[in-house]
Write an enzyme that holds these catalytic residues in place. Structure first.
Site, PDB file in Angstrom:
ATOM      1  CD  GLU A 108      -2.424  -1.086   2.812  1.00 28.06           C
ATOM      2  OE1 GLU A 108      -2.382  -0.072   3.535  1.00 28.06           O
ATOM      3  OE2 GLU A 108      -2.933  -2.153   3.155  1.00 28.06           O
ATOM      4  CE  LYS A 110       5.063   5.039   7.155  1.00 28.90           C
ATOM      5  NZ  LYS A 110       4.699   6.336   7.666  1.00 28.90           N
ATOM      6  CG  ASP A 112       4.032  12.602   5.025  1.00 26.68           C
ATOM      7  OD1 ASP A 112       3.936  12.316   6.226  1.00 26.68           O
ATOM      8  OD2 ASP A 112       4.899  13.375   4.574  1.00 26.68           O
ATOM      9  CE1 TYR A 220      -3.831   2.807   8.273  1.00 26.23           C
ATOM     10  CE2 TYR A 220      -3.601   4.778   6.918  1.00 26.23           C
ATOM     11  CZ  TYR A 220      -3.438   4.129   8.124  1.00 26.23           C
ATOM     12  OH  TYR A 220      -2.884   4.791   9.169  1.00 26.23           O
ATOM     13  CE  LYS A 311       9.925   7.244   7.030  1.00 22.29           C
ATOM     14  NZ  LYS A 311       8.954   8.166   7.594  1.00 22.29           N
ATOM     15  CB  CYS A 405      14.906  48.389   2.581  1.00 27.14           C
ATOM     16  SG  CYS A 405      13.503  47.926   1.553  1.00 27.14           S
ATOM     17  CB  CYS A 408      12.651  52.182   0.529  1.00 22.85           C
ATOM     18  SG  CYS A 408      12.862  51.549   2.193  1.00 22.85           S
ATOM     19  CB  CYS A 423      12.101  47.437   5.274  1.00 27.03           C
ATOM     20  SG  CYS A 423      11.943  49.157   4.770  1.00 27.03           S
ATOM     21  CB  CYS A 429       9.233  50.634   2.070  1.00 31.37           C
ATOM     22  SG  CYS A 429      10.028  49.257   1.261  1.00 31.37           S
TER      23      CYS A 429
END
Ligand code: IVH
Length: 667
Positions: A108, A110, A112, A220, A311, A405, A408, A423, A429
């Site tokens: 089957e 797996k 997640d 399952y 896995k 930044c 600006c 910033c 800005c």
């Protein structure tokens, strides 16, 4: 009416199944909504026929403060992991020594996500419990009921009277991307991967938020005393006929295998194909099919001997980091992004990867020109894992994080304890100004028609808006002076702006764009404080006492309202007529929960007074009358109720409820 309600319930169940389990709808969404509405209306009118597991109960609404602990009838074990085919071969050798009959395996996917145990009693979903520590978990039934692919009632009549089915709840990849996109827009913390998003969602207190998250589920395995078959695969496939969403053997989500060669074929197939799936998997599970053999093999303390997980290795590639760019979000947060030489990874071409923040860059010691490892694990956004130092160019110099930044030029700041640079020039800005404006007018905030990103850019470039408040100063003449703005669009826009003044308080609060204040938090704050002045005056402690508000949010709210510029903005918006308090209906906690229902109250009560019950009914849209008739929906019965009333109610089929049941209806 009872018949129509039952018929609609059946039909809607069937359509739900076709849509969410089979992915083969036979009617349009509109037709479905119409049927659902009909059932909803009928249930309101005839609550005595309403089924607690009706398809109308899927939208959530119930709040669970803390989940009840439930012991599992069968402990929920975990799987031992393996990372190579040799380990799977060892598993087979071990088993062959312990069982001497022919072996049949089931392979089957797996999934997640988050493990869940569902109990069905007499064909109805009785409870849904998390894995917890394997012995006991949380009762999250109200949240699970919002998952449309989980049937509340089973089809057919050959299911066991009581059984348990286990599965995995997950968020499809596409939905996950959407959720994170919204969270990013709201400056809420992003979920690292779909699994975290699913598990966070299942534990939320407000089931109506869960309902919006579009969770899905694969079931399952089955447990119970009277299962139809004595083997795993056969029971799983059989349970599909009861409406359970089990793995599809036609799509090779589940397959019987005779030997290691077939198992290997299954693993190899999915290692290649997994990226095309609409959900995440992190491996394959191999189980022994026969229950008798499973029993013979038994369990170790943690996991069954009759199953093993294989896995997959997270896919990782090497590529060149060409440059690093810095993005400025609407709250001024700086995000460093790696621009990569395009490379194929897990089925897509990757050009950019996240570098998170300055600490991460320093930790990895990444420099432009480096060859880096990029991985797409559970996360959707690929990440830079590290540097292949053997390939570092000789002239390479350590990267210095920007101190100003990129948009600006302002000097960046870093709040103590936070990893992100900001910033501070929020008023000047450009990406911050435009980002704040775009957020303010967006659909879930002020929903201003005719004011999209393009128009904002136009208004900004022409100096007509520089902050949220300027929107409410816009005049028709100045709009018409702009290129690409005709009379009709100008009118539209002004109308949209006018209309936004009626947007309720919680959405205005959300629209302000306070860092970490998303839709839900805004709602909780609005409900708790009732108006903006109380929020402005609130202390950190008081903010922390609000449900679902932690330190980071509380501090951010506090900081926002300590800034004079923000207070000036709010003053201006108030003067322009925006809504900064709950409406009288909201204040009075008025709902239409009991709309269309008529109650008769009789007897003496211990929790409420009669007047309180009457007031609660009326607040929630219901009606109270003095005597029982065919029109009565409920008779709220206390101690020492007159026998005549009771008799009449029984004769007319009016439902009797006590004050506890009444309180439950209010929840
Ligand atoms: S069987 C005792 N089958 O993996 C065997 N588990 O580490 C228990 N999982 O908690 C589970 N897909 O959340 C099984 N097809 C699958 C699975 C699966 C995912 C998860 C499940 C479990 C964990 C075990």
């Amino acid at each position: 009416m009872k018949e129509r309600i039952e018929q609609l319930t059946r039909e809607l169940q069937e359509h739900n199944y076709n849509y969410y389990v089979l992915s083969k709808p036979t009617i349009s969404d509109y037709e479905f909504d119409m049927l659902l509405k009909e059932l909803h209306d009928l249930e309101k009118k005839y609550p005595q026929f309403a089924d607690p597991n009706s398809p109308t109960k899927r939208v959530g609404g119930e709040i669970t403060k803390s989940f009840e602990t439930v012991f599992h009838k069968y402990p929920m074990l975990s799987l031992s992991n393996s990372y190579s085919i040799e380990e799977v071969e060892d598993f087979e050798t071990r088993i062959k020594k312990l069982v001497d009959h022919d072996l049949e395996y089931v392979c089957e996917l797996k999934y997640d996500g988050v493990a869940i145990s569902l109990t069905y009693k007499h064909g109805e979903l009785e409870k849904a419990v998390t894995r917890g520590d394997g012995i006991k978990g949380d009762n999250i039934t109200t949240n699970v009921k919002t998952i449309k692919s989980i049937p509340l009632k089973l089809f057919g009549n050959d299911y066991p009277q009581e059984f348990e089915v286990r599965g995995e709840v997950f968020i499809p990849k596409e939905v996950f991307v959407q959720i994170n996109k919204e969270r990013e827009e709201n400056q809420e913390q992003l979920f690292a991967n779909p699994r975290n998003a699913a598990s966070g969602t299942l534990k939320m207190q407000d089931s109506s938020v869960v309902a919006q998250r579009k969770l899905d589920c694969f079931l399952y395995s089955l447990n119970g005393e009277n299962l139809p078959y004595s083997s795993h695969y056969e029971n799983v496939l059989k349970s599909a006929q009861w409406g359970l969403k089990v793995p599809d053997y036609k799509r090779k989500f589940i397959a019987k295998c005779k030997n290691i060669a077939e198992i290997k074929e299954f693993i190899d197939y999915w290692d290649k194909e997994r990226h095309k799936l609409e959900f995440d998997i992190d491996g394959v599970v191999i189980k022994i099919n026969s229950y008798r053999q499973q029993q013979e093999l038994g369990n170790t303390a943690k996991s069954p001997r009759w199953a093993i997980a294989y896995k997959f290795k997270a896919e990782r590639v090497e590529t060149i980091l060409e440059s690093i760019s810095y993005q400025v979000g609407r709250t001024g947060a700086i995000t460093p992004v790696a621009n990569l030489k395009p490379v194929l990874l897990a089925g897509t071409v990757v050009k950019r990867a996240s570098l998170h923040n300055a600490d991460q860059i320093e930790k990895l010691d990444v420099r432009p020109g480096d060859t880096v490892y990029v991985e797409k694990g559970g996360e959707i956004i690929p990440k830079v894992l590290g540097v292949n130092f053997s390939k570092r160019p000789q002239n390479s110099v350590a990267l210095e994080y920007i101190s100003n930044c990129p948009e600006c030029g302002s000097e960046l700041i870093r709040v103590l304890g936070e990893a992100v640079h900001y910033c501070p020039n929020s008023d000047e800005c450009p990406p911050q100004i435009k980002g704040k404006l775009e957020h303010f007018v967006s659909r879930k905030a002020m929903d201003i028609d005719g004011l999209g990103a393009e128009t904002i850019e136009l208004l900004f470039q022409n100096g007509l808006v520089k902050n949220i408040g300027d929107i409410y100063d816009l005049k028709k003449e100045s709009l018409l002076s702009l290129d690409r703005m005709a009379e009709k669009s100008a009118n539209n826009l002004l109308q949209g702006i006018e209309k936004s003044k009626t947007i309720p308080f919680e959405r205005v609060l959300f629209a302000l764009g306070i860092r970490h204040v998303g839709e839900t938090v805004a709602k909780k704050l609005a409900r708790y404080f009732k108006n903006i002045d109380s929020i402005i005056d609130s202390s950190l402690e008081e903010l922390l006492s609000v449900e679902e508000i932690g330190e980071i949010i509380a501090k951010s709210v506090n900081a926002y309202f300590s800034d004079k510029r923000n207070l000036q903005l709010i003053e201006k918006l108030k003067n322009k007529g925006l809504t900064f308090a709950l409406s009288s209906d909201q204040l009075a906690d008025k709902t239409d929960k009991f709309k269309g229902l008529t109650f008769v109250i009789s007897g003496v009560f211990s929790i409420f007074s009669r007047d309180e019950i009457k007031e609660l009914i009326e607040k929630n849209g219901g009606k109270c009358t003095g005597s029982v008739s065919a029109k009565t929906s409920y008779l709220v019965a206390g101690e020492e109720m007159g026998p005549a009333k009771k008799e009449k109610a029984e004769k007319l089929g009016v439902k009797l409820i006590d004050e506890n049941e009444f309180a439950a209806m209010l929840k």
